[in-house]
Design an enzyme around this catalytic site. Structure first.
Site, PDB file in Angstrom:
ATOM      1  N   CYS A 142       0.818  -1.223   0.000  1.00  0.00           N
ATOM      2  CA  CYS A 142       0.000   0.000   0.000  1.00  0.00           C
ATOM      3  C   CYS A 142       0.851   1.271   0.000  1.00  0.00           C
ATOM      4  O   CYS A 142       0.366   2.351  -0.348  1.00  0.00           O
ATOM      5  CB  CYS A 142      -0.954   0.007   1.191  1.00  0.00           C
ATOM      6  SG  CYS A 142      -2.135  -1.345   1.145  1.00  0.00           S
ATOM      7  N   HIS A 167      -3.300   7.619   1.821  1.00  0.00           N
ATOM      8  CA  HIS A 167      -3.659   6.292   1.310  1.00  0.00           C
ATOM      9  C   HIS A 167      -5.092   6.003   1.735  1.00  0.00           C
ATOM     10  O   HIS A 167      -5.458   6.202   2.889  1.00  0.00           O
ATOM     11  CB  HIS A 167      -2.696   5.256   1.892  1.00  0.00           C
ATOM     12  CG  HIS A 167      -3.128   3.844   1.669  1.00  0.00           C
ATOM     13  ND1 HIS A 167      -3.574   3.387   0.443  1.00  0.00           N
ATOM     14  CD2 HIS A 167      -3.191   2.781   2.515  1.00  0.00           C
ATOM     15  CE1 HIS A 167      -3.880   2.107   0.546  1.00  0.00           C
ATOM     16  NE2 HIS A 167      -3.674   1.721   1.790  1.00  0.00           N
ATOM     17  N   ASN A 206     -10.038  -0.114  -0.553  1.00  0.00           N
ATOM     18  CA  ASN A 206      -8.578   0.005  -0.505  1.00  0.00           C
ATOM     19  C   ASN A 206      -7.997  -0.609  -1.784  1.00  0.00           C
ATOM     20  O   ASN A 206      -8.059  -1.821  -1.972  1.00  0.00           O
ATOM     21  CB  ASN A 206      -8.067  -0.729   0.736  1.00  0.00           C
ATOM     22  CG  ASN A 206      -6.563  -0.596   0.920  1.00  0.00           C
ATOM     23  OD1 ASN A 206      -5.838  -0.201   0.010  1.00  0.00           O
ATOM     24  ND2 ASN A 206      -6.086  -0.946   2.099  1.00  0.00           N
TER      25      ASN A 206
END
Ligand code: ACO
Length: 327
Positions: free
Chosen positions: A113, A250, A280
Protein backbone atom coordinates in the site's frame (compact mmCIF):
# COMPACT_ATOMS: atom_id res chain seq x y z
CA UNK A 1 17.81 23.35 -8.92
CA UNK A 2 15.88 20.54 -10.63
CA UNK A 3 12.46 19.67 -9.21
CA UNK A 4 10.12 16.83 -10.23
CA UNK A 5 6.71 18.43 -10.89
CA UNK A 6 3.38 16.79 -11.64
CA UNK A 7 2.48 17.43 -15.28
CA UNK A 8 -0.58 15.20 -15.54
CA UNK A 9 -2.78 12.80 -13.58
CA UNK A 10 -5.27 10.07 -14.50
CA UNK A 11 -7.13 7.08 -13.11
CA UNK A 12 -9.19 4.07 -14.09
CA UNK A 13 -11.71 1.92 -12.24
CA UNK A 14 -13.03 -1.35 -13.72
CA UNK A 15 -16.66 -1.32 -14.88
CA UNK A 16 -17.99 -3.82 -12.34
CA UNK A 17 -19.16 -2.02 -9.18
CA UNK A 18 -19.82 -4.15 -6.09
CA UNK A 19 -21.88 -2.58 -3.29
CA UNK A 20 -21.43 -3.70 0.34
CA UNK A 21 -24.72 -5.63 0.29
CA UNK A 22 -23.25 -8.12 -2.20
CA UNK A 23 -21.00 -9.56 0.55
CA UNK A 24 -23.98 -10.20 2.84
CA UNK A 25 -25.22 -12.78 0.31
CA UNK A 26 -22.35 -15.17 1.19
CA UNK A 27 -20.66 -13.81 4.35
CA UNK A 28 -21.93 -12.99 7.84
CA UNK A 29 -21.59 -9.24 7.37
CA UNK A 30 -23.66 -6.14 6.58
CA UNK A 31 -23.48 -2.81 4.79
CA UNK A 32 -23.78 -1.14 8.20
CA UNK A 33 -20.74 -3.00 9.64
CA UNK A 34 -18.54 -2.31 6.61
CA UNK A 35 -19.51 1.39 6.43
CA UNK A 36 -19.12 2.06 10.14
CA UNK A 37 -15.76 0.23 10.49
CA UNK A 38 -14.13 1.32 7.23
CA UNK A 39 -16.15 4.07 5.50
CA UNK A 40 -16.28 1.87 2.38
CA UNK A 41 -19.57 1.77 0.45
CA UNK A 42 -18.55 0.10 -2.81
CA UNK A 43 -15.53 -1.11 -4.77
CA UNK A 44 -14.75 -2.06 -8.36
CA UNK A 45 -13.56 -5.52 -9.42
CA UNK A 46 -11.71 -6.28 -12.64
CA UNK A 47 -13.47 -8.46 -15.22
CA UNK A 48 -12.27 -12.00 -15.96
CA UNK A 49 -9.20 -11.68 -18.13
CA UNK A 50 -8.65 -8.01 -17.24
CA UNK A 51 -5.15 -7.79 -15.75
CA UNK A 52 -3.26 -5.16 -13.76
CA UNK A 53 -1.50 -3.73 -16.84
CA UNK A 54 -4.91 -3.20 -18.51
CA UNK A 55 -5.96 -0.99 -15.58
CA UNK A 56 -2.56 0.72 -15.60
CA UNK A 57 -2.88 1.40 -19.33
CA UNK A 58 -6.14 3.37 -18.96
CA UNK A 59 -4.79 5.41 -16.03
CA UNK A 60 -1.52 6.07 -17.90
CA UNK A 61 -3.35 7.24 -21.01
CA UNK A 62 -5.37 9.65 -18.86
CA UNK A 63 -2.24 11.07 -17.22
CA UNK A 64 -0.44 11.43 -20.57
CA UNK A 65 -3.44 13.21 -22.11
CA UNK A 66 -3.64 15.52 -19.09
CA UNK A 67 0.08 16.29 -19.51
CA UNK A 68 -0.28 16.79 -23.27
CA UNK A 69 2.36 14.12 -23.87
CA UNK A 70 2.80 11.00 -26.00
CA UNK A 71 4.28 7.70 -24.70
CA UNK A 72 7.59 8.30 -26.48
CA UNK A 73 7.97 11.62 -24.65
CA UNK A 74 8.62 9.54 -21.52
CA UNK A 75 12.10 8.56 -20.37
CA UNK A 76 10.93 6.01 -17.80
CA UNK A 77 7.92 4.15 -16.40
CA UNK A 78 7.68 3.03 -12.78
CA UNK A 79 4.74 0.82 -11.80
CA UNK A 80 3.91 0.22 -8.14
CA UNK A 81 2.03 -3.05 -7.73
CA UNK A 82 1.80 -6.14 -5.52
CA UNK A 83 -0.50 -7.89 -8.00
CA UNK A 84 1.61 -8.06 -11.19
CA UNK A 85 0.31 -9.67 -14.39
CA UNK A 86 3.10 -12.27 -14.28
CA UNK A 87 6.01 -13.22 -12.02
CA UNK A 88 8.13 -11.62 -14.74
CA UNK A 89 8.56 -9.53 -16.82
CA UNK A 90 7.72 -6.44 -14.82
CA UNK A 91 4.18 -5.12 -15.29
CA UNK A 92 5.88 -1.83 -16.22
CA UNK A 93 7.41 -3.38 -19.35
CA UNK A 94 4.05 -4.90 -20.31
CA UNK A 95 2.53 -1.44 -19.86
CA UNK A 96 5.34 0.04 -21.96
CA UNK A 97 4.45 -2.36 -24.80
CA UNK A 98 0.69 -1.69 -24.47
CA UNK A 99 1.32 2.07 -24.59
CA UNK A 100 3.35 1.59 -27.78
CA UNK A 101 6.38 3.16 -26.10
CA UNK A 102 9.56 2.24 -27.94
CA UNK A 103 12.23 3.97 -25.85
CA UNK A 104 13.27 4.52 -22.23
CA UNK A 105 13.19 2.01 -19.39
CA UNK A 106 10.49 0.53 -17.19
CA UNK A 107 10.41 -1.40 -13.91
CA UNK A 108 8.16 -2.28 -10.97
CA UNK A 109 8.33 -1.23 -7.33
CA UNK A 110 6.76 -3.45 -4.66
CA UNK A 111 5.94 -1.80 -1.35
CA UNK A 112 2.28 -2.88 -1.10
CA UNK A 113 0.00 0.00 0.00
CA UNK A 114 3.03 2.30 0.33
CA UNK A 115 3.99 1.40 -3.26
CA UNK A 116 2.98 4.68 -4.85
CA UNK A 117 4.87 6.79 -2.29
CA UNK A 118 7.95 4.60 -2.83
CA UNK A 119 7.59 4.80 -6.63
CA UNK A 120 7.12 8.57 -6.49
CA UNK A 121 10.27 8.87 -4.40
CA UNK A 122 12.10 6.66 -6.88
CA UNK A 123 10.96 8.69 -9.89
CA UNK A 124 11.87 11.89 -8.06
CA UNK A 125 15.40 10.50 -7.55
CA UNK A 126 15.67 9.65 -11.28
CA UNK A 127 14.74 13.23 -12.16
CA UNK A 128 16.88 15.14 -9.67
CA UNK A 129 19.90 12.93 -10.48
CA UNK A 130 19.48 13.68 -14.19
CA UNK A 131 18.77 10.07 -15.24
CA UNK A 132 15.37 11.02 -16.62
CA UNK A 133 13.42 14.19 -17.41
CA UNK A 134 9.94 12.69 -17.70
CA UNK A 135 8.68 9.71 -15.69
CA UNK A 136 5.28 8.02 -15.68
CA UNK A 137 4.47 6.73 -12.19
CA UNK A 138 1.57 4.29 -11.96
CA UNK A 139 -0.10 2.51 -9.06
CA UNK A 140 -2.20 -0.40 -10.32
CA UNK A 141 -3.72 -3.36 -8.51
CA UNK A 142 -6.08 -6.31 -8.88
CA UNK A 143 -6.39 -7.22 -5.18
CA UNK A 144 -9.60 -9.16 -5.95
CA UNK A 145 -7.25 -11.93 -7.19
CA UNK A 146 -5.60 -12.42 -3.77
CA UNK A 147 -8.61 -12.06 -1.46
CA UNK A 148 -9.91 -14.94 0.65
CA UNK A 149 -13.64 -14.78 -0.06
CA UNK A 150 -14.37 -16.71 3.16
CA UNK A 151 -12.66 -14.12 5.38
CA UNK A 152 -15.16 -11.36 6.14
CA UNK A 153 -12.51 -9.31 7.98
CA UNK A 154 -10.48 -8.70 4.78
CA UNK A 155 -12.62 -9.52 1.71
CA UNK A 156 -14.83 -6.46 2.23
CA UNK A 157 -11.99 -3.94 2.43
CA UNK A 158 -10.20 -4.08 -0.93
CA UNK A 159 -10.87 -3.18 -4.57
CA UNK A 160 -9.20 -3.02 -7.98
CA UNK A 161 -8.08 0.14 -9.77
CA UNK A 162 -5.24 2.26 -11.10
CA UNK A 163 -3.95 5.80 -10.92
CA UNK A 164 -1.05 7.53 -12.66
CA UNK A 165 0.95 10.74 -12.66
CA UNK A 166 3.47 12.12 -15.12
CA UNK A 167 6.45 13.79 -13.48
CA UNK A 168 8.56 16.28 -15.40
CA UNK A 169 11.83 18.04 -14.56
CA UNK A 170 11.37 21.78 -13.96
CA UNK A 171 13.71 24.51 -12.76
CA UNK A 172 13.21 25.55 -9.16
CA UNK A 173 14.83 28.06 -6.81
CA UNK A 174 15.43 25.50 -4.06
CA UNK A 175 12.77 27.03 -1.80
CA UNK A 176 9.43 25.68 -0.52
CA UNK A 177 7.73 28.04 -3.02
CA UNK A 178 8.89 25.77 -5.89
CA UNK A 179 6.42 23.51 -7.66
CA UNK A 180 7.07 19.76 -7.53
CA UNK A 181 8.33 17.38 -4.89
CA UNK A 182 9.84 19.21 -1.92
CA UNK A 183 10.59 16.34 0.50
CA UNK A 184 10.31 12.57 0.88
CA UNK A 185 10.38 10.38 4.01
CA UNK A 186 10.41 6.55 3.69
CA UNK A 187 10.54 3.76 6.28
CA UNK A 188 10.06 0.03 6.63
CA UNK A 189 10.24 -2.43 9.52
CA UNK A 190 10.26 -6.11 8.60
CA UNK A 191 9.72 -7.16 12.20
CA UNK A 192 6.02 -6.51 11.55
CA UNK A 193 5.89 -8.38 8.24
CA UNK A 194 3.41 -11.00 9.41
CA UNK A 195 0.57 -8.68 10.51
CA UNK A 196 -0.33 -7.99 6.87
CA UNK A 197 0.82 -10.46 4.25
CA UNK A 198 -0.12 -12.83 1.47
CA UNK A 199 0.13 -16.53 2.25
CA UNK A 200 1.91 -17.61 -0.93
CA UNK A 201 4.68 -16.76 -3.34
CA UNK A 202 6.90 -18.02 -6.14
CA UNK A 203 9.74 -19.44 -4.06
CA UNK A 204 7.70 -20.61 -1.06
CA UNK A 205 4.39 -22.18 -2.09
CA UNK A 206 4.48 -21.70 -5.84
CA UNK A 207 1.01 -20.12 -5.59
CA UNK A 208 -0.20 -16.54 -5.40
CA UNK A 209 -1.73 -17.07 -1.94
CA UNK A 210 -4.36 -15.06 -0.05
CA UNK A 211 -4.22 -11.86 1.96
CA UNK A 212 -4.20 -12.18 5.75
CA UNK A 213 -4.31 -9.30 8.23
CA UNK A 214 -4.29 -8.63 11.98
CA UNK A 215 -6.62 -5.65 11.56
CA UNK A 216 -6.37 -4.06 15.01
CA UNK A 217 -2.55 -4.15 15.02
CA UNK A 218 -2.35 -2.71 11.52
CA UNK A 219 -4.73 0.05 12.60
CA UNK A 220 -2.60 0.96 15.61
CA UNK A 221 0.67 1.03 13.65
CA UNK A 222 -0.95 2.97 10.82
CA UNK A 223 -2.12 5.94 12.90
CA UNK A 224 1.08 6.21 14.91
CA UNK A 225 3.52 5.78 12.00
CA UNK A 226 1.62 7.91 9.49
CA UNK A 227 1.31 10.80 11.94
CA UNK A 228 5.04 10.65 12.79
CA UNK A 229 6.29 10.51 9.20
CA UNK A 230 3.88 13.23 8.07
CA UNK A 231 5.29 15.54 10.76
CA UNK A 232 8.83 14.60 9.72
CA UNK A 233 8.33 15.14 5.99
CA UNK A 234 6.70 18.53 6.59
CA UNK A 235 9.71 19.58 8.68
CA UNK A 236 12.09 18.28 5.97
CA UNK A 237 10.25 20.36 3.36
CA UNK A 238 10.78 23.47 5.47
CA UNK A 239 7.06 24.22 5.76
CA UNK A 240 4.53 24.13 8.60
CA UNK A 241 1.43 22.02 9.17
CA UNK A 242 -0.72 25.16 8.84
CA UNK A 243 0.68 25.81 5.36
CA UNK A 244 -0.62 22.44 4.05
CA UNK A 245 -3.57 23.00 1.68
CA UNK A 246 -4.48 19.35 1.05
CA UNK A 247 -3.72 15.92 2.44
CA UNK A 248 -4.02 12.99 0.03
CA UNK A 249 -3.75 9.95 2.31
CA UNK A 250 -3.66 6.29 1.31
CA UNK A 251 -7.32 5.34 1.04
CA UNK A 252 -7.52 2.27 3.30
CA UNK A 253 -10.05 3.12 5.93
CA UNK A 254 -11.77 6.40 6.79
CA UNK A 255 -11.17 5.81 10.52
CA UNK A 256 -7.38 5.59 9.99
CA UNK A 257 -7.54 8.71 7.80
CA UNK A 258 -9.57 10.68 10.35
CA UNK A 259 -7.56 9.58 13.41
CA UNK A 260 -4.27 10.43 11.70
CA UNK A 261 -5.58 13.86 10.66
CA UNK A 262 -6.83 14.52 14.19
CA UNK A 263 -3.44 13.55 15.67
CA UNK A 264 -1.79 16.05 13.32
CA UNK A 265 -4.35 18.78 14.01
CA UNK A 266 -5.37 18.82 10.33
CA UNK A 267 -9.07 19.62 9.71
CA UNK A 268 -10.93 17.00 7.63
CA UNK A 269 -11.91 19.76 5.12
CA UNK A 270 -8.30 19.60 3.93
CA UNK A 271 -8.28 15.80 3.57
CA UNK A 272 -9.16 14.11 0.27
CA UNK A 273 -11.37 11.06 0.94
CA UNK A 274 -12.45 8.76 -1.90
CA UNK A 275 -12.29 5.37 -0.16
CA UNK A 276 -16.10 5.14 -0.01
CA UNK A 277 -16.22 4.67 -3.77
CA UNK A 278 -13.42 2.18 -4.40
CA UNK A 279 -12.26 0.58 -1.13
CA UNK A 280 -8.58 0.01 -0.51
CA UNK A 281 -6.83 -0.25 -3.89
CA UNK A 282 -3.37 -0.51 -2.30
CA UNK A 283 -0.68 1.14 -4.46
CA UNK A 284 -3.35 2.63 -6.73
CA UNK A 285 -5.16 4.50 -3.99
CA UNK A 286 -3.13 7.72 -3.81
CA UNK A 287 -2.87 8.54 -7.54
CA UNK A 288 -6.53 7.51 -7.87
CA UNK A 289 -7.51 9.93 -5.10
CA UNK A 290 -5.27 12.64 -6.60
CA UNK A 291 -6.88 12.24 -10.00
CA UNK A 292 -10.43 12.30 -8.62
CA UNK A 293 -9.62 15.36 -6.47
CA UNK A 294 -7.87 17.19 -9.34
CA UNK A 295 -10.83 16.58 -11.66
CA UNK A 296 -13.31 17.98 -9.16
CA UNK A 297 -11.12 21.06 -8.66
CA UNK A 298 -9.89 20.20 -5.17
CA UNK A 299 -6.20 20.30 -6.12
CA UNK A 300 -5.16 23.62 -7.61
CA UNK A 301 -1.83 24.78 -9.06
CA UNK A 302 0.25 26.11 -6.20
CA UNK A 303 -1.45 24.00 -3.52
CA UNK A 304 0.91 22.51 -0.93
CA UNK A 305 0.08 18.82 -0.62
CA UNK A 306 1.18 16.06 1.70
CA UNK A 307 0.56 12.45 0.77
CA UNK A 308 1.16 9.48 3.10
CA UNK A 309 0.73 5.70 3.06
CA UNK A 310 1.44 2.52 5.02
CA UNK A 311 1.10 -1.12 4.07
CA UNK A 312 2.54 -4.61 4.27
CA UNK A 313 6.16 -4.81 5.29
CA UNK A 314 5.42 -2.80 7.23
CA UNK A 315 6.46 -0.12 4.75
CA UNK A 316 5.39 3.50 5.02
CA UNK A 317 6.26 6.97 3.86
CA UNK A 318 5.17 10.48 2.99
CA UNK A 319 5.85 13.10 0.33
CA UNK A 320 5.36 16.89 0.34
CA UNK A 321 4.81 18.49 -3.05
CA UNK A 322 3.48 21.66 -4.57
CA UNK A 323 0.82 20.83 -7.18
CA UNK A 324 1.35 21.61 -10.90
CA UNK A 325 2.58 22.74 -13.33
CA UNK A 326 5.14 20.59 -15.00
CA UNK A 327 3.40 21.20 -18.32
N1 ACO B 1 -18.63 -8.00 9.08
C1 ACO B 1 -19.09 -8.23 10.31
N2 ACO B 1 -18.28 -8.51 11.35
C2 ACO B 1 -16.95 -8.54 11.10
C3 ACO B 1 -16.42 -8.30 9.84
C4 ACO B 1 -17.31 -8.03 8.79
N3 ACO B 1 -16.90 -7.77 7.55
N4 ACO B 1 -15.08 -8.39 9.92
C5 ACO B 1 -14.78 -8.68 11.18
N5 ACO B 1 -15.91 -8.78 11.90
C6 ACO B 1 -16.08 -9.10 13.31
C7 ACO B 1 -14.88 -9.78 13.89
O1 ACO B 1 -14.91 -11.17 13.58
C8 ACO B 1 -15.06 -9.51 15.35
O2 ACO B 1 -15.98 -10.42 15.86
P1 ACO B 1 -15.77 -11.08 17.32
O3 ACO B 1 -15.75 -9.91 18.26
O4 ACO B 1 -16.95 -11.96 17.45
O5 ACO B 1 -14.46 -11.81 17.23
C9 ACO B 1 -15.73 -8.14 15.37
O6 ACO B 1 -16.21 -7.91 14.04
C10 ACO B 1 -14.82 -7.02 15.75
O7 ACO B 1 -13.64 -7.18 14.99
P2 ACO B 1 -12.49 -6.19 15.19
O8 ACO B 1 -11.31 -6.67 14.42
O9 ACO B 1 -12.38 -5.86 16.64
O10 ACO B 1 -13.09 -4.91 14.45
P3 ACO B 1 -12.46 -3.52 14.36
O11 ACO B 1 -13.37 -2.54 14.96
O12 ACO B 1 -11.05 -3.53 14.77
O13 ACO B 1 -12.49 -3.29 12.79
C11 ACO B 1 -11.05 -3.46 10.86
C12 ACO B 1 -11.85 -4.21 11.91
C13 ACO B 1 -12.01 -2.62 10.02
C14 ACO B 1 -10.35 -4.46 9.96
C15 ACO B 1 -10.03 -2.56 11.60
O14 ACO B 1 -9.27 -3.31 12.49
C16 ACO B 1 -9.15 -1.83 10.64
O15 ACO B 1 -9.59 -0.92 9.99
N6 ACO B 1 -7.87 -2.20 10.58
C17 ACO B 1 -6.96 -1.60 9.63
C18 ACO B 1 -7.07 -2.45 8.49
C19 ACO B 1 -6.86 -1.81 7.17
O16 ACO B 1 -7.40 -0.81 6.80
N7 ACO B 1 -6.05 -2.50 6.44
C20 ACO B 1 -5.81 -2.17 5.11
C21 ACO B 1 -4.51 -2.68 4.68
S1 ACO B 1 -3.26 -1.83 5.52
C22 ACO B 1 -3.40 -0.34 5.00
O17 ACO B 1 -3.68 -0.15 3.86
C23 ACO B 1 -3.23 0.69 5.97
Amino acid sequence: MIRAAIAGVGHYLPERVVENDWFASFLDTSDEWIRSRSGIERRHFAADGQVTSDLALEAARGALTDAGMAPDDLDAVVVATSTPDLTFPATATILQQKLGMTRGFAYDVQAVCAGFVYALSNAHALIVSGQASTVLVVGAETFSRILNWEDRATAVLFGDGAGAVVLRAVEGQGTPADVGILAVDLHSDGRHRDILQVSGGVSSTGTAGHLTMAGKEVFRHAVEKLARCTEDVIAKAGVTMDAIDRVVPHQANVRIIAKTAAKLGLPMEKVVVTVQDHGNTSAASIPLAMSVAAKRGDLKPGDLIVTEAIGGGLAWGAVVLRWGHGR
